[in-house]
Design an enzyme around this catalytic site. Structure first.
Site, PDB file in Angstrom:
ATOM      1  N   GLY A   1       0.844  -1.198   0.000  1.00 50.89           N
ATOM      2  CA  GLY A   1       0.000   0.000   0.000  1.00 50.89           C
ATOM      3  C   GLY A   1       0.871   1.237   0.000  1.00 50.89           C
ATOM      4  CG  LEU A   2      -0.040   4.517  -2.597  1.00 51.10           C
ATOM      5  CD1 LEU A   2      -1.195   5.358  -3.130  1.00 51.10           C
ATOM      6  CD2 LEU A   2       1.265   4.903  -3.296  1.00 51.10           C
TER       7      LEU A   2
ATOM      8  N   GLY B   1       1.276   5.657   4.369  1.00 51.59           N
ATOM      9  CA  GLY B   1       0.140   6.051   5.195  1.00 51.59           C
ATOM     10  C   GLY B   1      -1.058   5.122   5.069  1.00 51.59           C
ATOM     11  CB  SER B   2      -1.860   2.335   2.812  1.00 49.05           C
ATOM     12  OG  SER B   2      -0.695   1.544   2.872  1.00 49.05           O
ATOM     13  N   GLY B   3      -1.251   2.117   6.191  1.00 47.58           N
ATOM     14  CA  GLY B   3      -1.415   1.276   7.384  1.00 47.58           C
ATOM     15  C   GLY B   3      -0.580   0.007   7.394  1.00 47.58           C
TER      16      GLY B   3
ATOM     17  CB  SER C   1       5.530  -3.915  -3.167  1.00 46.85           C
ATOM     18  OG  SER C   1       5.514  -4.587  -4.385  1.00 46.85           O
TER      19      SER C   1
HETATM   20  N1  LIG Z   1      -7.910   0.747   9.215  1.00 44.22           N
HETATM   21  C1  LIG Z   1      -6.664   1.120   9.412  1.00 44.22           C
HETATM   22  N2  LIG Z   1      -5.651   0.269   9.204  1.00 44.22           N
HETATM   23  C2  LIG Z   1      -4.386   0.648   9.401  1.00 44.22           C
HETATM   24  N3  LIG Z   1      -3.999   1.892   9.774  1.00 44.22           N
HETATM   25  C3  LIG Z   1      -4.945   2.799   9.983  1.00 44.22           C
HETATM   26  C4  LIG Z   1      -6.301   2.461   9.806  1.00 44.22           C
HETATM   27  N4  LIG Z   1      -7.007   3.548  10.049  1.00 44.22           N
HETATM   28  C5  LIG Z   1      -6.157   4.510  10.386  1.00 44.22           C
HETATM   29  N5  LIG Z   1      -4.898   4.084  10.361  1.00 44.22           N
HETATM   30  C6  LIG Z   1      -3.754   4.940  10.650  1.00 44.22           C
HETATM   31  O1  LIG Z   1      -3.015   5.208   9.467  1.00 44.22           O
HETATM   32  C7  LIG Z   1      -1.771   5.769   9.837  1.00 44.22           C
HETATM   33  C8  LIG Z   1      -0.679   5.341   8.871  1.00 44.22           C
HETATM   34  O2  LIG Z   1      -0.310   4.016   9.137  1.00 44.22           O
HETATM   35  P1  LIG Z   1       1.171   3.431   8.913  1.00 44.22           P
HETATM   36  O3  LIG Z   1       2.221   4.310   9.466  1.00 44.22           O
HETATM   37  O4  LIG Z   1       1.056   2.042   9.435  1.00 44.22           O
HETATM   38  O5  LIG Z   1       1.272   3.458   7.325  1.00 44.22           O
HETATM   39  P2  LIG Z   1       2.410   2.871   6.388  1.00 44.22           P
HETATM   40  O6  LIG Z   1       1.683   2.238   5.273  1.00 44.22           O
HETATM   41  O7  LIG Z   1       3.341   2.039   7.201  1.00 44.22           O
HETATM   42  O8  LIG Z   1       3.137   4.184   5.865  1.00 44.22           O
HETATM   43  P3  LIG Z   1       4.666   4.338   5.367  1.00 44.22           P
HETATM   44  O9  LIG Z   1       4.749   3.660   4.029  1.00 44.22           O
HETATM   45  O10 LIG Z   1       4.828   5.815   5.218  1.00 44.22           O
HETATM   46  O11 LIG Z   1       5.563   3.741   6.398  1.00 44.22           O
HETATM   47  C9  LIG Z   1      -1.514   5.363  11.278  1.00 44.22           C
HETATM   48  O12 LIG Z   1      -1.634   6.529  12.077  1.00 44.22           O
HETATM   49  C10 LIG Z   1      -2.662   4.411  11.569  1.00 44.22           C
HETATM   50  O13 LIG Z   1      -3.053   4.455  12.900  1.00 44.22           O
END
Ligand SMILES: Nc1ncnc2c1ncn2[C@@H]1O[C@H](COP(=O)(O)OP(=O)(O)OP(=O)(O)O)[C@@H](O)[C@H]1O
Ligand SMILES: [Mg+2]
Length: 172
Positions: free
Chosen positions: A7-8, A10-12, A84
């Site tokens: 995922g992009l 901030g996608s979690g 990815s």
């Molecule tokens: N349903 C959800 N699932 C996962 N994360 C969520 C959800 N809803 C909100 N969030 C929030 O989204 C934010 C971004 O998550 P995270 O840091 O895990 O993203 P990431 O994909 O690892 O980003 P990066 O690629 O920049 O590392 C977090 O603050 C998280 O709490």
């Protein structure tokens, strides 16, 4: 087995990756989390740190594939949380690992821009930063994910992690 979270920014991925790891380790202590940011940090020590250009991202993605292959071959389960962007490497994942389950986290671009946890989208959209995937670098969506999750709203993270593990056949 390898569970890959795509995922992009901030996608979690990191958030869900940690939750999946925690639950999986209860069943199988031989389970590790390979997170994109961590891999960059680890290899930053050497002479060729991967940067965020397309070439640097490719180098990092290839390192991660090799790392996961190495772990998988030794019977270590891997949760991989990586942005990815290379379809050919995703295809290689499926052919390489003993068992591969791909999860696409897709909250939608509007949510990512509003969430902007690292402040990167604002900079990229203002033209102050280059090489941002989803803004000036393309993000080819996964073509055959085993599961897609809309992570656009705050959710029960442990519940989502349980769903992933149960769909992947780890929890029955
Ligand atoms: N349903 C959800 N699932 C996962 N994360 C969520 C959800 N809803 C909100 N969030 C929030 O989204 C934010 C971004 O998550 P995270 O840091 O895990 O993203 P990431 O994909 O690892 O980003 P990066 O690629 O920049 O590392 C977090 O603050 C998280 O709490
Ligand atoms: Mg992350």
């Amino acid at each position: 087995m390898v569970i890959w979270l795509i995922g992009l920014s901030g996608s979690g991925k990191t958030t869900l990756g940690r939750a999946v790891l925690q639950q999986w380790q209860v069943r199988a202590p031989n389970t590790v989390l390979v997170d994109g940011d961590e891999v960059r940090r680890i290899f930053r020590q050497d002479n060729s740190p991967a940067d965020y250009t397309l070439a640097g991202r490719r180098q990092n993605a290839e390192r991660i594939l090799e790392l996961c292959r190495w772990l998988d071959q030794q019977g270590i389960n891997v949760v991989c949380s990586i942005l990815s962007i290379f379809p050919d490497l995703r295809e290689q994942n499926r052919q390489t690992f003993s068992d591969y389950y791909e999860v696409y986290l897709n909250p939608g671009m509007d949510v990512l821009i509003a969430r902007d946890t690292k402040g990167l989208y604002a900079k990229a959209l203002a033209g102050e930063m280059k090489d941002m995937v989803g803004v000036d670098l393309p993000f080819p969506e996964p073509e055959h994910p085993d599961m897609t999750i809309d992570t656009g709203k705050p959710a029960d993270i442990a519940g989502l992690a349980r769903d992933i593990l149960s769909n992947a056949g780890v929890l029955r």
